[in-house]
Design an enzyme around this catalytic site. Structure first.
Site, PDB file in Angstrom:
ATOM      1  N   GLU A 168       0.815  -1.218   0.000  1.00 24.17           N
ATOM      2  CA  GLU A 168       0.000   0.000   0.000  1.00 24.17           C
ATOM      3  C   GLU A 168       0.847   1.266   0.000  1.00 24.17           C
ATOM      4  O   GLU A 168       0.434   2.311  -0.465  1.00 24.17           O
ATOM      5  CB  GLU A 168      -0.906  -0.029   1.231  1.00 24.17           C
ATOM      6  CG  GLU A 168      -2.016   0.972   1.196  1.00 24.17           C
ATOM      7  CD  GLU A 168      -3.168   0.582   2.097  1.00 24.17           C
ATOM      8  OE1 GLU A 168      -3.513  -0.613   2.125  1.00 24.17           O
ATOM      9  OE2 GLU A 168      -3.708   1.468   2.782  1.00 24.17           O
ATOM     10  N   ASP A 207      -2.496  -3.334   2.995  1.00 26.65           N
ATOM     11  CA  ASP A 207      -2.920  -3.456   4.394  1.00 26.65           C
ATOM     12  C   ASP A 207      -4.093  -4.423   4.533  1.00 26.65           C
ATOM     13  O   ASP A 207      -4.910  -4.573   3.624  1.00 26.65           O
ATOM     14  CB  ASP A 207      -3.340  -2.091   4.960  1.00 26.65           C
ATOM     15  CG  ASP A 207      -2.153  -1.158   5.130  1.00 26.65           C
ATOM     16  OD1 ASP A 207      -1.011  -1.594   4.837  1.00 26.65           O
ATOM     17  OD2 ASP A 207      -2.360  -0.003   5.523  1.00 26.65           O
ATOM     18  N   TYR A 214       5.135   4.840  12.993  1.00 23.33           N
ATOM     19  CA  TYR A 214       4.036   5.173  12.081  1.00 23.33           C
ATOM     20  C   TYR A 214       2.886   5.838  12.848  1.00 23.33           C
ATOM     21  O   TYR A 214       2.403   5.313  13.847  1.00 23.33           O
ATOM     22  CB  TYR A 214       3.557   3.870  11.426  1.00 23.33           C
ATOM     23  CG  TYR A 214       2.564   4.048  10.312  1.00 23.33           C
ATOM     24  CD1 TYR A 214       2.948   4.635   9.129  1.00 23.33           C
ATOM     25  CD2 TYR A 214       1.249   3.618  10.459  1.00 23.33           C
ATOM     26  CE1 TYR A 214       2.039   4.788   8.097  1.00 23.33           C
ATOM     27  CE2 TYR A 214       0.332   3.769   9.433  1.00 23.33           C
ATOM     28  CZ  TYR A 214       0.740   4.360   8.256  1.00 23.33           C
ATOM     29  OH  TYR A 214      -0.162   4.523   7.248  1.00 23.33           O
TER      30      TYR A 214
END
Length: 846
Positions: free
Chosen positions: A7, A151, A359
DNA sequence: GCAAGGTC
């Protein structure tokens, strides 16, 4: 070759690292990073997308022709099956038109009577990331196996499915698999790639139905609101499945505030003891509802000079250490530190890209076992201010972390990944990093213990109470001081002790209406109602600001926001309620489970929207008037001194710049100039001349209150002699340079007193106290001036073309670049480098 | 010129 599609780039890089035996080779295909490596002699390559690479849209060139039986025909001549249901007549026109005039008024390209057909217009997917698609196709051509590794969620399945449809165009023979992983760790990735499955088409279809419904409702309702009272290009009034219910929350809260009837109450406070050990206590009846009751108490204690401590209660309570940060809790915590959610996410993104934090888009609030807590603490001990605390934590043995309620395994909670140097980060970056790093250390800390003391003092049989909190065991509070009130230390007191009574005061107060939402609170409320996602909520709120439905922080709806919400609530209640999202979620689950088809769900939604239009279209006049009134109310500044009509904030149609103009234009030509910055009308009139006042907030400065009349004495500035004219001096003339303000444009500038013959002039900042200096600029000879603003005095050469300016800019850039390099943490796996932002000279000038 | 969802 085996092709792995992820992704995002960072996932492609990490997966390559984990699957490869040696170090993967970073390569590029048409500017898109890819990672090549070998496994058992097989060639592998991973490529990261950028989220969705296709985007749904209405077919732009579709024409409905009689020759094709009112079927839609695209520009290429392809017949599009008409989705138009029987109850609508077949439309003999395009869904989009060129701008046209009706009664001399420009109406825009959208037309009201096209909206019912737009609700049924076919949707196609068009490319959004053309470069990535090109790279993807290039690789797909050479691949003999394709693995979709986006994902593991609904949008991920859709992103993968879209990527696959692109790849099938160039290679429909290679077998396709799906790798499902919920954390990018060695075990998870190896397990996922050794247990490959099929792409879940139903799940992707569920995601696509979400896209279609959002587009159809958003486009139809936004067009309705925008053209019902067309206000010129660029004035879009938007509506959507998430933004409109969010606006409704804000408006509902404002309604509660408006309906709130404040009640009077009285509070009695008294001072006790001798300085410096004196303290304040409140009457045990915290709020007196009746003034007589409060007066009676005041009468009782009037003559007293002593009080007796009647009781001391001590109670220890434990304050648990905070749980790890996910996106929502980070945004809420940062909001109380003055960073808006949207800004927080921008800064978090850059901290993440520079390798300082993990993240930032996560739901998870439980650290996975694979996270090296001890190693992270050790890294943080490189930061001087955390060092003592880190060493103490490490010396206590095994680290135990707190756990939040939400446990997902996609990404770890937000935590620091490298030590940062406060001198090398920008102030807001450090602020956020500091918050994240301290929160991380706090989650590994013990609870704090607070001892609360409640002291009751008896004065002439009237009880007074005071409380104090003392930190007995600091625990996590030693490192995490955010959002906590300060200690209140009471003097040491004993039961039965007599203390001096210094008198009491009775204050009248009023109950307060419920508070407006802060951005942090609103995000939490949206999460509770299932509105938006962790990655989009801040953007939705920002959208409400840009379309001017809301203003200020805490968030306040504009009249326009209230009018939009009311109009939609009356005729299209579905779009103002979070239920639409809840229903969509249920339907999507059914699509994913194979119980419903995407077509059924989307077609039903189209029918509901059509019913909504049956309500909205006949009430155009009503909605138009409501919106027009609201826009006028938002723009209202005060009465026109010439004709008495409304003075309004307006935008020049040519330059888009703002000014104040009379609503009676063109009969009345009264206008006032506005300075740069955000302008807001104030209710209070100018104390000097009685004209309306405005609040002006220039970029990165404090708001100022100004009278709108440039001729008002408050706007006059005496001319200042700032030095000698260098041009005239060359000619042997002795002329002065004078700083003055143009009353028509409000612009302040320096020019030669001999301006009829000499052209020398320099611009000046628009506000800030100006003082002359003796100095002249070493580069160009212009006089140096000092401008005092909220950020302090600032000495500058006013010459815009001064050769020194360029040098300065170059030096600044070089310094910034150096800082950037030095600031890079020495993490082994440094993520992709962020390109340095170009400084905007326009903004810096202000 | 529209939405919301990914990500940069």
């Amino acid at each position: 070759m085996k092709l792995v599609v992820t992704e995002k780039n960072i996932a492609a890089q990490k997966i390559a690292d984990l699957l490869s035996v040696g170090k993967p080779k970073a390569d590029k295909v048409y500017n898109t990073p890819v990672y090549r490596f070998q496994v058992d002699g097989d060639e592998w390559v991973t490529i990261g997308l950028r989220g969705h690479i296709l985007e749904p849209d209405f077919m732009p060139s579709i024409v409905y022709k009689k020759s094709s039986g009112w079927q839609g025909v695209t520009a290429e001549g392809e017949v599009v099956p008409a989705h138009i249901p029987d109850f609508l007549p077949k439309p003999p026109f395009k869904t989009k038109r060129k701008p046209f005039k009706e009664d001399g008024v420009e109406m825009g390209a959208w037309k009201m009577d096209a909206l019912p057909y737009l609700a049924y217009a076919p949707i196609e997917k068009k490319p959004k990331e053309k470069d990535i698609i090109r790279s993807l196709k290039n690789l797909a051509k050479k691949s003999d196996e394709i693995i979709i590794a986006t994902d593991f969620d609904r949008e991920g399945e859709l992103i993968g499915s879209d990527a696959l449809s692109c790849m099938k165009e160039v290679n429909d023979t290679a077998p396709v698999f799906r790798a499902r992983y919920s954390a990018i760790t060695k075990d998870e990735i190896q397990h996922a790639f050794s247990h490959l499955v099929e792409l879940d088409n139903d799940l992707a279809q569920a995601g696509e139905s979400r896209q279609d419904i959002d587009l159809i409702w958003g486009a139809v309702l936004t067009r309705y609101l925008t053209i019902v009272k067309f206000a010129g290009y660029g004035n879009v009034r938007s509506s959507g499945r998430v933004q409109t219910p969010t606006l409704a929350l804000i408006v509902a809260r404002e309604r509660e505030r408006m309906a709130f009837v404040p009640e009077d109450y009285w509070v009695i406070k008294a001072r006790f003891g001798k300085e410096p050990e004196d303290f304040e206590a409140t009457h045990a009846m915290a709020r007196f509802k009746a003034e007589a009751q409060a007066n009676a108490v005041m009468g009782h204690v009037e003559d007293a000079s002593k009080g007796v401590i009647s009781s001391i209660e001590k109670r220890k309570r434990t304050v648990a250490a905070p749980v790890p940060f996910n996106t929502t809790s980070l945004m809420a915590a940062a909001a109380s530190e003055g960073l808006s959610p949207a800004r927080t996410m921008r800064i978090a993104e850059s901290l993440y890209m520079d390798g300082y934090i993990s993240y930032p888009r996560v739901d998870n609030t439980v650290y996975p076992e694979s996270l090296d807590l001890e190693g992270t603490v050790r890294k943080l001990s490189d930061v001087a201010v955390y060092r003592p605390y880190c060493q103490e934590l490490l010396s206590k043995g095994a680290l135990v972390a707190t756990r939040g309620k939400k446990e997902t395994t996609d990404h770890p909670p937000i935590h620091p990944t490298a030590a940062a140097d406060p001198d090398k980060l920008g102030a807001p970056e450090w602020k956020l990093y500091n918050l994240i790093a301290r929160r991380f250390l706090a989650t590994l800390s013990e609870s704090a213990v607070v001892e609360g003391t409640k002291v009751t003092i008896d004065v002439a049989s009237e009880p007074f109470v005071t409380r104090g909190d003392v930190l007995v065991k600091p625990g996590f509070r030693a490192i995490y001081p955010y959002g906590l009130k300060k200690d209140e230390q009471l003097p040491s007191l004993e039961e039965g002790q007599s203390v001096d009574f210094q008198g009491a005061t009775c204050t009248k107060k009023q109950t307060e209406p419920p508070a407006r939402y802060s951005q942090g609170k609103l995000i939490q409320e949206m999460e509770k109602l299932g509105l938006g996602t962790k990655a989009t909520r801040h953007a939705i709120i920002e959208r409400l600001y840009t379309v001017k439905y809301v203003q200020n922080d805490p968030i306040e709806p504009s009249q326009l926001g209230i009018a939009v919400c009311d109009a939609l609530g009356k005729f299209a209640p579905q779009i103002t309620s979070p239920d639409m999202t809840a229903t969509l979620e249920e339907d999507m689950n059914k699509i994913a489970a194979g119980e419903k088809s995407r077509k059924d769900v989307v077609d039903l939604s189209r029918d509901i929207l059509h019913d909504v239009l049956d309500e909205l279209l006949p009430h155009q006049e009503e909605v138009k008037d409501a919106l027009a009134d609201a826009v006028a109310a938002d723009a209202y500044v005060g009465p026109c001194p010439k004709c008495g009509k409304d003075l309004q904030l307006r935008a020049s149609s040519k330059t888009r710049s703002m000014f104040i103009g009379c609503a009676g234009w063109p009969d009345c030509d009264v206008t006032y100039p506005l300075p740069k910055g955000k302008v807001e009308a104030l209710e209070e009139k100018c104390p000097t001349c009685g004209m309306p006042q405005i609040k002006v907030t220039a970029f990165r400065s404090k708001p100022r209150t100004l009278c709108i009349d440039p001729n008002c004495p408050t706007n006059q500035e005496p001319d200042v002699v700032v030095g000698k004219c260098p041009t005239c001096a060359e000619k042997g003339l002795d002329k002065k340079l004078i700083a003055s303000k143009n009353p028509r444009t409000l612009k302040r500038f320096i020019r030669c007193e001999n301006y009829e013959e000499c052209e020398t002039s320099y611009p000046l900042p628009q506000y800030g106290e100006l003082t002359a200096t003796e100095e002249t600029c070493e580069h160009c000879g212009a006089p140096m001036v000092i401008v005092k603003t909220a950020r302090g005095p600032w000495k500058l050469c006013p010459n815009f073309n001064c050769p020194g300016k360029e040098k300065e800019a170059e030096e600044k850039e070089a310094k910034a670049a150096q800082k950037k390099v030095a600031a890079k943490p020495t993490a082994k796996k440094a993520p992709a480098k962020k390109t340095a932002k170009k400084p905007s000279p326009k903004k810096e000038k202000e």
